[in-house]
Write a protein that holds these residues in place. Structure first.
Motif, PDB file in Angstrom:
ATOM      1  N   UNK A 354      41.871  50.006  23.835  1.00  0.00           N
ATOM      2  CA  UNK A 354      41.094  49.562  25.000  1.00  0.00           C
ATOM      3  C   UNK A 354      41.892  48.465  25.682  1.00  0.00           C
ATOM      4  N   UNK A 355      42.153  48.662  26.945  1.00  0.00           N
ATOM      5  CA  UNK A 355      42.857  47.616  27.698  1.00  0.00           C
ATOM      6  C   UNK A 355      41.847  46.910  28.599  1.00  0.00           C
ATOM      7  N   UNK A 356      41.736  45.615  28.457  1.00  0.00           N
ATOM      8  CA  UNK A 356      40.791  44.848  29.269  1.00  0.00           C
ATOM      9  C   UNK A 356      41.577  44.003  30.270  1.00  0.00           C
ATOM     10  N   UNK A 357      41.350  44.297  31.537  1.00  0.00           N
ATOM     11  CA  UNK A 357      42.071  43.599  32.606  1.00  0.00           C
ATOM     12  C   UNK A 357      41.092  42.688  33.336  1.00  0.00           C
ATOM     13  N   UNK A 358      41.428  41.410  33.385  1.00  0.00           N
ATOM     14  CA  UNK A 358      40.543  40.459  34.082  1.00  0.00           C
ATOM     15  C   UNK A 358      40.864  40.421  35.568  1.00  0.00           C
ATOM     16  N   UNK A 359      39.844  40.147  36.344  1.00  0.00           N
ATOM     17  CA  UNK A 359      40.069  40.007  37.786  1.00  0.00           C
ATOM     18  C   UNK A 359      39.061  39.030  38.361  1.00  0.00           C
ATOM     19  N   UNK A 360      39.439  38.453  39.491  1.00  0.00           N
ATOM     20  CA  UNK A 360      38.548  37.561  40.226  1.00  0.00           C
ATOM     21  C   UNK A 360      38.323  38.184  41.592  1.00  0.00           C
ATOM     22  N   UNK A 361      37.097  38.125  42.092  1.00  0.00           N
ATOM     23  CA  UNK A 361      36.853  38.718  43.412  1.00  0.00           C
ATOM     24  C   UNK A 361      35.650  38.053  44.049  1.00  0.00           C
ATOM     25  N   UNK A 362      35.488  38.322  45.306  1.00  0.00           N
ATOM     26  CA  UNK A 362      34.301  37.827  45.998  1.00  0.00           C
ATOM     27  C   UNK A 362      33.483  39.014  46.454  1.00  0.00           C
ATOM     28  N   UNK A 363      32.263  39.081  45.977  1.00  0.00           N
ATOM     29  CA  UNK A 363      31.351  40.153  46.371  1.00  0.00           C
ATOM     30  C   UNK A 363      30.234  39.491  47.163  1.00  0.00           C
TER      31      UNK A 363
END
Ligand SMILES: *[C@@H]1O[C@H](CO)[C@@H](O)[C@H](O)[C@H]1NC(C)=O
Ligand SMILES: *[C@@H]1O[C@H](CO)[C@@H](O)[C@H](O)[C@H]1NC(C)=O
Ligand SMILES: *[C@@H]1O[C@H](CO)[C@@H](O)[C@H](O)[C@H]1NC(C)=O
Ligand SMILES: *[C@@H]1O[C@H](CO)[C@@H](O)[C@H](O)[C@H]1NC(C)=O
Ligand SMILES: *[C@@H]1O[C@H](CO)[C@@H](O)[C@H](O)[C@H]1NC(C)=O
Ligand SMILES: *[C@@H]1O[C@H](CO)[C@@H](O)[C@H](O)[C@H]1NC(C)=O
Length: 551
Positions: A354-363
């Motif tokens: 399982x590869x877990x990729x973090x991200x930041x975003x504005x919703x």
């Protein structure tokens, strides 16, 4: 120890229903959680106290002790505590996160019941609700060795707990408002060592004293929100002996990078001229360095600590090299995390990656942090309780993320993030960080083998660089900017377990998920029933208890 009741007795009653074992000693605690005012950086501010203490009291336990800890929430907000790094075997009911427990409402109490196992080492506890962790409610937790299990070093003269935090002078409600309104945390206002920062004006009380020529154990944890803290002691080296429940090869360090959520045990010998020395914790990876000091005094000491502080390392390559120097002591007889099986972890076949990729975003103007495009939201009914009551499909969906996400994270969805794991599978998890910021991840309920951290992106070929022999089995792993980290573990502890960013604004804004590990038989051998005193909320409030698990 005013206000803390500790009674050790032999209890012969059937404790299994409570998730505790009979016949092993019990430790009882009553904790009163309140607001209070302290001035850790010289400015009075509201903090969270436990029995009037900031940081909270230390829990001093020995493996197999049963802990019964009654928490009275006298804040004006719901509250929970988690026991970071303590493996709750078969017992995610005691984990104190919003996916397993209904929060303790203001003016009410909840009694945690759990047994600490042979995870000899240094841990800490902290609040998991809102931004409470930013202002207190944390403290040290020790698991000592039973006498029949030898540890690979002589008994130290004394044993000290050092809790480090990056620190904000804003209240937790102000910090929470900031995050809720779409902003991120500003830089901290300072750093604390056990809730203090020595001024160096000659009036500071020592945090610790050492007799000359003796060896002391220091247990160092970073309970902060965001910053890696480099820890060092003027004029003294530190011999690393343990981290997060594993005895390690005993290398000597001048300083240690303690990433958020991590704990180390070191031995320090008082072999220098008798006077005061500073212990120092300073922020890493930022231009503006914030530093805290605390005094260690030799009992025969004459003279103040030198104002000249030892320098901190620069850059994260140093930190990566330090990670690579950490090795599990394969011959130490104590602190085996998984005596049942995964000791020769290098020869077990991986059944899932399982590869877990973090991200930041504005919703919609709101800042959200995510793993594989899902920003976790805690439903009103805790995931574990919904699952136990057979209401999972009314509360969340399993497996909404892909095991191998495409490199570009598309639109981020805010919803509960739950991964279904097959009981006893041996799994590889890659944490991949495409962002420029530092990450630190913690997994509840387990220790894992931290086999690699490397710059760049992960590919299956990278497996040939894994440490498949003596990687340290631990519970928290850092990921450097634009880098990845790999861990291996067997999902053999049934329950609902939180994987979270230790960067608390990230966890608060969704960078976490849960793994649901159900034993196929739903048997008491694999998992305890919901405790009788469990708090109920959301969809299960007022419902009759489901049929309990049996042997
Ligand atoms: C907890 O502390 C509050 C504030 O000091 C006090 O009013 C309350 O009686 C205390 N509760 C317990 C159970 O000690
Ligand atoms: C902690 O517990 C150990 C073992 O039970 C005991 O020897 C030691 O004195 C205790 N330490 C403190 C600080 O209470
Ligand atoms: C709250 O505390 C009382 C003792 O004062 C205890 O009997 C009760 O079980 C506690 N409640 C929970 C939910 O643990
Ligand atoms: C590992 O533990 C053993 C057994 O307690 C001890 O004798 C040895 O010195 C330790 N090895 C290292 C390299 O720390
Ligand atoms: C692991 O996989 C290899 C290759 O598929 C196989 O030969 C081996 O028997 C497996 N080992 C175990 C312990 O299942
Ligand atoms: C979880 O996974 C197991 C094994 O793969 C499967 O049998 C079960 O149906 C799954 N449960 C859910 C709710 O997806």
């Amino acid at each position: 120890m005013a206000g803390v009741m500790i009674i050790v007795l032999l209890c012969l009653s059937a404790g299994t229903m409570l998730g505790v074992q009979g016949e092993d000693p019990y430790l009882f605690f009553t904790w009163n959680v309140t607001y209070g005012t302290r001035s850790p950086l010289g400015v009075p501010q509201q903090v969270i106290l436990i029995n009037n203490q900031f940081p909270g009291p230390n829990i001093n336990s020995t493996s197999n002790n049963n802990i019964v800890l009654n928490v009275f929430n006298n804040l004006d907000e719901p509250f929970l505590l988690t026991w970071s790094g303590v493996q709750q075997r078969k017992n995610s009911w005691q984990d104190g996160v919003l996916g397993t427990n209904c929060p303790i409402l203001p003016g009410t109490n909840f009694t945690y019941h759990f047994q600490v196992k042979d995870q000899i080492g240094s841990y800490f506890y902290y609040p998991t609700t809102g931004m409470h962790r930013a202002v207190g409610g944390f403290g040290g937790l020790r698991i000592n060795s039973r006498l029949l299990i030898p540890v690979p070093y002589a008994d130290p003269e004394d044993d000290y707990t050092v809790i480090l935090n990056d620190w904000h002078t804003k209240s937790h409600t102000a910090l929470q408002k900031l995050l809720d309104s779409g902003r991120s945390l500003a830089r901290p206002d300072g750093v604390l060592i056990n809730g203090k920062n020595a001024q160096g004006d000659g009036k500071d009380e020592p945090l610790f004293t050492m007799k000359p020529g003796k060896t002391y154990k220091y247990r160092i944890c970073n309970a902060g929100l965001k910053n890696t803290l480099n820890f060092r002691i003027q004029g003294h080296t530190m011999k690393l002996v343990e981290m997060e429940g594993s005895h390690v090869v005993q290398n000597v360090y001048e300083s240690l990078d303690v990433h958020v959520g991590q704990c180390f045990s070191v031995l320090v010998t008082s072999n220098q001229a008798p006077k005061d020395y500073y212990m120092v914790a300073s922020t890493r990876f930022n231009k503006q360095v914030l530093t805290a000091k605390g005094i260690i005094r030799y009992t025969n000491g004459k003279g103040p600590a030198s104002p000249e502080l030892p320098e901190a390392p620069v850059g994260w390559a140093w930190s990566l090299n330090q990670f690579r120097s950490f090795r599990w002591n394969l011959t130490a007889s104590a602190a085996r995390p998984n005596p049942q099986g995964s000791y020769h972890y290098g020869s077990i076949n991986i059944t899932r990656t399982i590869k877990l990729v973090n991200s930041a975003s504005r919703e919609g103007g709101k800042l959200r942090y995510a793993l594989n495009g899902v920003s976790h939201v805690d439903p009103e009914t805790p995931l574990k309780i919904a699952e136990y009551y057979g209401l999972a499909d009314k509360v969340f969906k399993y497996n909404t993320i892909q095991d191998m996400p495409s490199t570009k994270i598309g639109k981020v969805v805010s919803q509960p993030n739950v991964l279904n794991q097959t009981f006893r599978n041996f799994v590889e998890i890659i944490f991949e960080n495409h962002e420029k910021s530092m990450q630190s991840y913690h997994l509840d309920g387990y220790s894992f083998f931290a086999v690699a951290i490397e710059p760049g992106t992960w590919t299956p070929e990278k497996r040939k660089n894994y440490n498949l022999l003596d990687a340290v089995s631990r519970t928290t792993i850092q990921v450097f900017p634009k880098s990845w980290a790999a861990i291996l573990l067997t999902f053999d502890n049934a329950g609902m377990w939180n994987v979270r960013s230790e960067m608390w604004e990230r966890a608060y804004l969704g960078q976490q998920l849960y793994v649901s590990v159900l034993s196929p038989e739903l048997s008491l051998r694999d998992e305890y029933n919901i405790p009788d005193n469990a708090l109920l909320c959301g969809k299960v409030k007022g419902l009759p208890k489901p049929k309990p698990y049996t042997i």
